[in-house]
Design a protein around this motif. Sequence first.
Motif, PDB file in Angstrom:
ATOM      1  N   THR A 181     -14.118 -44.637  -9.999  1.00 12.75           N
ATOM      2  CA  THR A 181     -15.300 -44.644  -9.142  1.00 12.75           C
ATOM      3  C   THR A 181     -16.026 -43.303  -9.184  1.00 12.75           C
ATOM      4  OG1 THR A 181     -14.247 -46.245  -7.661  1.00 12.75           O
ATOM      5  CG2 THR A 181     -16.155 -45.058  -6.817  1.00 12.75           C
ATOM      6  N   LEU A 182     -15.300 -42.214  -9.031  1.00 12.81           N
ATOM      7  CA  LEU A 182     -15.944 -40.910  -9.041  1.00 12.81           C
ATOM      8  C   LEU A 182     -16.494 -40.561 -10.419  1.00 12.81           C
ATOM      9  CD1 LEU A 182     -13.578 -38.951  -6.663  1.00 12.81           C
ATOM     10  CD2 LEU A 182     -15.949 -39.585  -6.250  1.00 12.81           C
ATOM     11  N   ALA A 183     -15.857 -41.069 -11.477  1.00 10.04           N
ATOM     12  CA  ALA A 183     -16.392 -40.853 -12.817  1.00 10.04           C
ATOM     13  C   ALA A 183     -17.705 -41.606 -13.007  1.00 10.04           C
ATOM     14  CB  ALA A 183     -15.374 -41.285 -13.867  1.00 10.04           C
ATOM     15  N   ILE A 184     -17.775 -42.834 -12.487  1.00  7.52           N
ATOM     16  CA  ILE A 184     -19.016 -43.610 -12.554  1.00  7.52           C
ATOM     17  C   ILE A 184     -20.108 -42.924 -11.735  1.00  7.52           C
ATOM     18  CG2 ILE A 184     -20.065 -45.806 -11.869  1.00  7.52           C
ATOM     19  CD1 ILE A 184     -17.341 -47.121 -12.564  1.00  7.52           C
ATOM     20  N   ALA A 185     -19.738 -42.436 -10.558  1.00  8.96           N
ATOM     21  CA  ALA A 185     -20.710 -41.709  -9.736  1.00  8.96           C
ATOM     22  C   ALA A 185     -21.245 -40.487 -10.472  1.00  8.96           C
ATOM     23  CB  ALA A 185     -20.076 -41.300  -8.412  1.00  8.96           C
ATOM     24  N   ALA A 186     -20.358 -39.772 -11.150  1.00  5.15           N
ATOM     25  CA  ALA A 186     -20.770 -38.564 -11.864  1.00  5.15           C
ATOM     26  C   ALA A 186     -21.778 -38.877 -12.958  1.00  5.15           C
ATOM     27  CB  ALA A 186     -19.544 -37.865 -12.452  1.00  5.15           C
ATOM     28  N   ARG A 187     -21.691 -40.041 -13.557  1.00  5.29           N
ATOM     29  CA  ARG A 187     -22.592 -40.389 -14.655  1.00  5.29           C
ATOM     30  C   ARG A 187     -23.895 -41.023 -14.188  1.00  5.29           C
ATOM     31  NH1 ARG A 187     -17.612 -41.864 -17.015  1.00  5.29           N
ATOM     32  NH2 ARG A 187     -17.910 -44.070 -16.543  1.00  5.29           N
ATOM     33  N   TYR A 188     -23.834 -41.803 -13.102  1.00  4.87           N
ATOM     34  CA  TYR A 188     -24.993 -42.643 -12.792  1.00  4.87           C
ATOM     35  C   TYR A 188     -25.589 -42.454 -11.397  1.00  4.87           C
ATOM     36  CZ  TYR A 188     -23.077 -45.163 -16.812  1.00  4.87           C
ATOM     37  OH  TYR A 188     -22.573 -45.489 -18.049  1.00  4.87           O
ATOM     38  N   ALA A 189     -24.864 -41.888 -10.452  1.00  2.00           N
ATOM     39  CA  ALA A 189     -25.297 -41.924  -9.041  1.00  2.00           C
ATOM     40  C   ALA A 189     -26.234 -40.782  -8.677  1.00  2.00           C
ATOM     41  CB  ALA A 189     -24.076 -41.901  -8.124  1.00  2.00           C
ATOM     42  N   ASP A 190     -27.085 -41.063  -7.712  1.00  2.00           N
ATOM     43  CA  ASP A 190     -27.871 -40.029  -7.029  1.00  2.00           C
ATOM     44  C   ASP A 190     -27.187 -39.611  -5.733  1.00  2.00           C
ATOM     45  OD1 ASP A 190     -30.386 -40.089  -8.758  1.00  2.00           O
ATOM     46  OD2 ASP A 190     -30.189 -42.192  -8.158  1.00  2.00           O
ATOM     47  N   ARG A 209     -16.952 -33.070  -8.929  1.00  2.00           N
ATOM     48  CA  ARG A 209     -17.514 -31.977  -9.726  1.00  2.00           C
ATOM     49  C   ARG A 209     -16.838 -31.884 -11.087  1.00  2.00           C
ATOM     50  NH1 ARG A 209     -17.740 -27.734  -4.614  1.00  2.00           N
ATOM     51  NH2 ARG A 209     -19.747 -28.473  -3.773  1.00  2.00           N
ATOM     52  N   ALA A 210     -15.541 -32.131 -11.133  1.00  2.00           N
ATOM     53  CA  ALA A 210     -14.838 -32.108 -12.418  1.00  2.00           C
ATOM     54  C   ALA A 210     -15.353 -33.213 -13.332  1.00  2.00           C
ATOM     55  CB  ALA A 210     -13.332 -32.253 -12.187  1.00  2.00           C
ATOM     56  N   HIS A 211     -15.597 -34.399 -12.769  1.00  2.00           N
ATOM     57  CA  HIS A 211     -16.156 -35.491 -13.566  1.00  2.00           C
ATOM     58  C   HIS A 211     -17.574 -35.151 -14.025  1.00  2.00           C
ATOM     59  CE1 HIS A 211     -13.002 -38.475 -13.415  1.00  2.00           C
ATOM     60  NE2 HIS A 211     -12.930 -38.429 -12.087  1.00  2.00           N
ATOM     61  N   CYS A 212     -18.343 -34.489 -13.182  1.00  2.00           N
ATOM     62  CA  CYS A 212     -19.695 -34.083 -13.575  1.00  2.00           C
ATOM     63  C   CYS A 212     -19.646 -33.113 -14.754  1.00  2.00           C
ATOM     64  CB  CYS A 212     -20.415 -33.435 -12.398  1.00  2.00           C
ATOM     65  SG  CYS A 212     -20.981 -34.595 -11.124  1.00  2.00           S
ATOM     66  N   GLU A 213     -18.719 -32.188 -14.702  1.00  2.00           N
ATOM     67  CA  GLU A 213     -18.579 -31.227 -15.801  1.00  2.00           C
ATOM     68  C   GLU A 213     -18.238 -31.951 -17.102  1.00  2.00           C
ATOM     69  OE1 GLU A 213     -16.056 -27.175 -16.972  1.00  2.00           O
ATOM     70  OE2 GLU A 213     -15.787 -28.121 -14.997  1.00  2.00           O
ATOM     71  N   GLU A 214     -17.347 -32.924 -16.996  1.00  2.00           N
ATOM     72  CA  GLU A 214     -16.964 -33.691 -18.180  1.00  2.00           C
ATOM     73  C   GLU A 214     -18.134 -34.491 -18.726  1.00  2.00           C
ATOM     74  OE1 GLU A 214     -13.737 -37.204 -19.397  1.00  2.00           O
ATOM     75  OE2 GLU A 214     -13.472 -36.022 -17.558  1.00  2.00           O
ATOM     76  N   ALA A 215     -19.003 -34.992 -17.814  1.00  2.00           N
ATOM     77  CA  ALA A 215     -20.151 -35.797 -18.224  1.00  2.00           C
ATOM     78  C   ALA A 215     -21.357 -34.939 -18.590  1.00  2.00           C
ATOM     79  CB  ALA A 215     -20.530 -36.763 -17.098  1.00  2.00           C
ATOM     80  N   GLY A 216     -21.258 -33.618 -18.420  1.00  2.00           N
ATOM     81  CA  GLY A 216     -22.371 -32.739 -18.715  1.00  2.00           C
ATOM     82  C   GLY A 216     -23.512 -32.850 -17.721  1.00  2.00           C
TER      83      GLY A 216
END
Length: 309
Positions: A181-190, A209-216
Motif C-alpha cells: 500500500t505505501l509503495a503504491i502511494a509513493a508512486r501514484y498518490a497525492d 519516504r523510503a518508498h518515495c526514494e526508491e520510486a524517485g
Amino acid sequence: MRFSIWPTPARPWDEILQLASHCEQTGWDGVYFADHFMPNGPGPEPLDGNVLECWSVIAALAASVPRVRLTSLVTSVTYRHPAVLANIAAAVDQVSHGRLTLGIGAGWQENEHAAYGITLGSVRERMDRFEEATQILRSLLGQPRTTFEGRYFRLQDAPNQPAPVQDPLPLLVGGGGEKRTLAIAARYADEWNAWTTPELLEHKVSVLRAHCEEAGRDPGEIRVSTQALLFLSTDKEWLADKRQAQPGQPAQPGPPRIVGTPDEVADIVARYRDAGADELIIPAFTFGSLARAKDTCDLFMQEVAPAFR
C-alpha cells in the motif's frame, strides 16, 4: 495543519448536512465520508444498521456545502470498477467546482462483500487489483483516452468526459500496509491516509519516504492525513471515564483515540504534526447528538485548532 470532519454514515442525511454546513461555516477545511454499505462486524455475517451510500452523499454535499474539500475515505476498488469510479469522480468534481479528493483502497470489509456476492480475494489479489485500478484512475482522470490491459481490468480507448475541473484531480491512497500500500502511494498518490497514533504515524511516514526514494519521487509531493476517535471536553469527570478505555488495554481494542481537555488534545495534535501529519481528520462517530457534535466541533476549532493555523 488542516482539520476535517468525518460524519458518521449511520446518521440521517439532514443531520449529516447540518454538521457539514456547520463545520464549513466555522472554519473546518474538509468533509470526509466512508464508502461502505453496512456496519462492520467481526465476521462475514451481515449486520443490520443504517449506512448512507458514500457517493450519493458526497455529490449532495458538493451541491449544498461550499468551500470545503470533499473526500471518500475510502472507496474500495472491489465494488466500484475504476472506469465507473473515474466518471463518478469527474462528475462530482464538476459539481463541486474542483473540491474533490478521490480516496481509494484495496478493500477489507468481509461482510459487505459476502452479502452482495462481491469477490474480495486474498490480500495479494486485493493489492494486485488495487495497483491496476490506481493506474487506471490516474490515467482516466488526467488523459483524454485510456487503454489498459491487466489481469483484473481491461480498457480500450476509454474516455472520461467531461474531465475533472482539477488537473490533476488529487488521489488519496488509504491503508497502512508497508510493503504494497505505501509503495503504491509513493508512486501514484497525492495524499496518503491511515488510522494512527503519533508514534505509529512517525514510523509509517518513514516507510513512505523510503518508498518515495526508491520510486524517485519527492515525498513532499504527498500530503499525509490521519485520524483518531476524539473525546474532547472541559468536564474532567466525563473524561475520567474515557481515559480508562485507552488503546492497548485488552478490554478496549479498537481505533486510536485522542482523549483530553483542549490543552491536552492540543499537545497530542502537536505530536501528530511533528510526526508528519498535514491534516487531522476527526470522526464524529463518538459525538452523540447533533447538538453535542456541533459543540465538540466548536470547542476543537476555538481551543485547539488556532495553535496550528
